[in-house]
Design a protein around this motif. Structure first.
Motif, short mmCIF file in Angstrom:
data_model
loop_
_atom_site.label_atom_id
_atom_site.label_comp_id
_atom_site.label_asym_id
_atom_site.label_seq_id
_atom_site.Cartn_x
_atom_site.Cartn_y
_atom_site.Cartn_z
N PRO A 230 -0.73 7.72 42.91
CA PRO A 230 -0.07 9.00 42.64
C PRO A 230 -0.47 9.60 41.30
N ALA A 231 -0.74 8.76 40.29
CA ALA A 231 -1.19 9.28 38.99
C ALA A 231 -2.57 9.92 39.12
N THR A 232 -3.45 9.30 39.89
CA THR A 232 -4.78 9.86 40.11
C THR A 232 -4.70 11.20 40.82
N LEU A 233 -3.85 11.26 41.85
CA LEU A 233 -3.72 12.51 42.61
C LEU A 233 -3.15 13.64 41.75
N LEU A 234 -2.14 13.31 40.94
CA LEU A 234 -1.54 14.35 40.10
C LEU A 234 -2.50 14.78 39.00
N LEU A 235 -3.27 13.84 38.45
CA LEU A 235 -4.25 14.20 37.43
C LEU A 235 -5.28 15.16 38.00
N ALA A 236 -5.76 14.88 39.21
CA ALA A 236 -6.74 15.77 39.84
C ALA A 236 -6.14 17.16 40.10
N LYS A 237 -4.90 17.20 40.55
CA LYS A 237 -4.25 18.48 40.83
C LYS A 237 -4.02 19.27 39.55
N VAL B 65 -12.95 16.29 39.98
CA VAL B 65 -13.94 15.64 40.85
C VAL B 65 -14.24 14.23 40.36
N LYS B 66 -14.48 14.07 39.06
CA LYS B 66 -14.81 12.75 38.52
C LYS B 66 -13.63 11.78 38.67
N THR B 67 -12.43 12.30 38.46
CA THR B 67 -11.25 11.45 38.58
C THR B 67 -11.14 10.86 39.98
N LEU B 68 -11.31 11.71 40.99
CA LEU B 68 -11.20 11.24 42.37
C LEU B 68 -12.38 10.35 42.77
N GLU B 69 -13.57 10.66 42.28
CA GLU B 69 -14.74 9.84 42.63
C GLU B 69 -14.62 8.43 42.04
N LYS B 70 -14.06 8.31 40.84
CA LYS B 70 -13.89 6.99 40.23
C LYS B 70 -12.73 6.21 40.85
N ALA B 71 -11.82 6.91 41.49
CA ALA B 71 -10.61 6.25 42.00
C ALA B 71 -10.86 5.48 43.29
N TRP B 72 -11.73 5.97 44.16
CA TRP B 72 -11.90 5.33 45.46
C TRP B 72 -12.38 3.87 45.36
N PRO B 73 -13.38 3.55 44.53
CA PRO B 73 -13.78 2.14 44.43
C PRO B 73 -12.67 1.24 43.88
N ALA C 242 -9.02 10.58 49.64
CA ALA C 242 -10.11 11.22 50.39
C ALA C 242 -9.75 12.65 50.76
N ARG C 243 -8.52 12.86 51.20
CA ARG C 243 -8.11 14.22 51.59
C ARG C 243 -8.10 15.14 50.37
N ALA C 244 -7.60 14.62 49.24
CA ALA C 244 -7.59 15.43 48.02
C ALA C 244 -9.00 15.78 47.58
N TYR C 245 -9.92 14.84 47.75
CA TYR C 245 -11.31 15.10 47.38
C TYR C 245 -11.91 16.20 48.27
N LEU C 246 -11.68 16.11 49.57
CA LEU C 246 -12.22 17.14 50.48
C LEU C 246 -11.59 18.50 50.22
N ASP C 247 -10.32 18.52 49.78
CA ASP C 247 -9.65 19.79 49.51
C ASP C 247 -10.25 20.53 48.33
N LYS D 259 -20.41 10.21 51.62
CA LYS D 259 -20.92 9.93 50.28
C LYS D 259 -19.79 9.45 49.35
N TYR D 260 -18.63 10.04 49.54
CA TYR D 260 -17.49 9.71 48.67
C TYR D 260 -17.06 8.25 48.84
N VAL D 261 -17.05 7.76 50.08
CA VAL D 261 -16.55 6.40 50.34
C VAL D 261 -17.66 5.36 50.34
N ALA D 262 -18.87 5.75 49.99
CA ALA D 262 -20.01 4.84 50.11
C ALA D 262 -19.84 3.57 49.27
N ALA D 263 -19.16 3.68 48.12
CA ALA D 263 -19.01 2.52 47.24
C ALA D 263 -18.17 1.42 47.89
N ARG D 264 -17.27 1.81 48.81
CA ARG D 264 -16.44 0.83 49.53
C ARG D 264 -16.55 1.10 51.03
#
Length: 499
Positions: free
Chosen positions: A264-271, A283-291, A299-304, A320-325
């Motif tokens: 939730p902290a990651t999502l709110l920071l991105a918003k 963008v960077k916040t969400l990309e670093k969060a998935w791994p 993922a939905r927040a990233y696509l939005d 590409k977003y989920v490639a790390a995991r």
């Protein structure tokens, strides 16, 4: 100086007496009981001095015994009373622990009568009153303990516990602050200061209490850091709702920095970053969060962030977003879901088959060579089965296959959710407190301990899906005298923790 002169004078007198006897020799004779003893003057003088010393010592000891006899007798009597008083005090504490209220009261009165130290007996009297249900008397004792420096801390703790039992949170917080001023390193003081400050909305004080708890080892540093992150996230949420974007962004950054896996902290920071026109940070916040912590909402927040993408572009961007995991169950399911939205049946089926295969490898057990690289979290769940049902229905119109998958969904393991580590209740949305037991920071993204079995609601041989396939919840079966939830709203699955 005067003392030295007096000492020299005394020595001079003694030496003069011995010199006089030496210069005037004579004879001293004594007859006693048929014996005659002859002394010269010098020997007689020595005997006389020794005799005088012995008599003086004996006389002094007799005088001291007579003088101290009344006090000694009184001291012995007081010591006996003291021992009996402490014995009554100890037995009274044992009676309180055993829940024997009448015995505790009796021993409390006995200890109070024997001991001339009221602060020692007030605690027992207060606890005995509490045990007897007399909160008024207990409060009176605790307040009296505040007047003595030695018992003030105990009095504050007793008043704090009474305030908590009566639900007076504000009073409990005031007592805790006073106790904290006396003993700032006490574990229970810091714990109560944090909990009560957070409960009353004083988040700044709560955060400071957590810092001190970690500093003084009253709480594990990792736990204190996590709770600080939740506190900062709560402050960020409040600021964001009030339109204070800059404050929300600052506190969300703090929360994300303290706990990078706090979704939730990651999502709110991105918003908040997007609201502050800081798209690159979002963008960077969400990309670093998935791994760190794969979650479908990330993922939905990233696509939005790219609302103008076509369905096919969304699938490409997501892969590409989920490639790390890529082997994680959440990566496969979210790609399959977005592929279904884009009507890319082959891509969706490929990801779902990979998830099913990984789940099967997991079922082989830790010793199996077929386990592959699938994560230990790759366990078949209802979401996977529902996506397969949707795929069969939308790609081939195969109602029978869809029905079979939905049947499997009703028997499959529950989907991951926000589950309370304290009471086991599951929630669809994260919150700082559990909605069931109100425990702070107890929700974790995991599989519920137990979820009641559900049945399917099918119409015209087609699966009935509520909402998107990612968060659809199957309606529970109708019980006698009730009606199954057939409305367009989200049905709720009751979860009960296995104890």
């Amino acid at each position: 100086m005067i003392r030295a002169l007096l000492l020299f004078l005394k020595i001079a007198i003694v030496v003069g007496i011995f010199v006089w006897f030496a210069q005037n020799p004579g004879q001293f004779s004594m007859q006693w009981m048929g014996y005659q003893v002859d002394f010269n003057n010098a020997a007689f003088l020595v005997v006389l001095v020794v005799f005088a010393i012995v008599v003086s010592i004996v006389a002094y000891l007799i005088w001291r015994f007579i003088l101290n006899a009344p006090g000694g007798i009184g001291a012995a009597r007081r010591e006996r009373r003291r021992r009996k008083g402490y014995q009554a005090l100890t037995q009274g504490m044992v009676a309180v622990a055993a829940g024997e209220s009448e015995l505790a009261n009796r021993l409390s009165r006995k200890a109070d009568a024997l001991l001339e130290e009221p602060p020692l007996t007030m605690l027992l009297s207060a606890q005995a009153a509490q045990l007897n249900g007399d909160d008024t008397a207990a409060r009176r004792y605790f307040e009296a303990m505040l007047e003595n420096e030695e018992t003030r801390f105990f009095g504050l703790r007793g008043l704090l516990m009474q305030a908590q039992r009566s639900g007076d949170t504000q009073a409990a917080l005031e007592y805790t602050r006073k106790a904290h001023a006396m003993k700032p390193k006490s574990e229970w003081v810091l714990t109560n200061l944090f909990e009560l400050s957070e409960e009353t909305g004083d988040l700044e004080s709560a955060e400071q209490a957590l810092r001190q708890a970690a500093k003084y080892k009253a709480m594990p540093e990792a736990e204190a850091t996590r709770k600080r992150a939740v506190i900062q996230l709560t402050r960020a949420r409040t600021a964001h709702q009030a339109g204070e974007i800059q404050n929300a962004l600052t506190w969300a950054r703090d929360a994300h920095s303290l706990a990078p896996d706090l979704i939730p902290a990651t999502l709110l920071l991105a918003k908040a970053a997007m609201d502050a026109n800081r798209r690159r940070e979002a963008v960077k916040t969400l990309e670093k969060a998935w791994p760190v912590a794969p979650h479908p909402d990330l993922a939905r927040a990233y696509l939005d962030l790219w609302p103008d993408d076509s369905e096919v572009q969304r699938v490409s961007r997501l892969e590409k977003y989920v490639a790390a995991r890529a082997d994680h169950i959440e990566s496969r399911l979210i790609v399959a879901e977005i592929s279904l939205d884009a009507r890319l049946w082959g891509e969706a089926r490929g990801k779902l088959n990979q998830a099913i295969e990984a789940a099967g490898n997991h079922a082989e057990g830790p010793g199996s060579d077929k386990r592959g690289q699938a994560d230990i979290s790759d366990i078949p769940g209802r979401r996977l089965c529902r996506l397969m049902a949707r795929l069969e229905q939308e790609e081939h119109g195969d109602g029978d296959a869809a029905r079979q998958w939905l049947q499997r969904a009703s028997e499959a393991a529950p989907d991951t959710a926000w589950v309370c580590n304290s009471c086991g209740a599951a929630a669809t949305q994260w919150d700082p407190h559990c909605g069931a037991c109100a425990t702070f920071d107890s929700l974790r993204w995991q599989n519920p301990p137990h979820v009641e079995a559900t049945h399917l609601a099918l119409e015209h041989d087609e699966p009935k899906l509520v909402g998107s396939s990612s968060d659809a919840v199957l309606p529970p079966p109708a019980r006698p005298g009730t009606t199954a939830n057939g409305s367009g709203g989200t049905a709720v699955i009751a979860g009960t923790a296995q104890r």
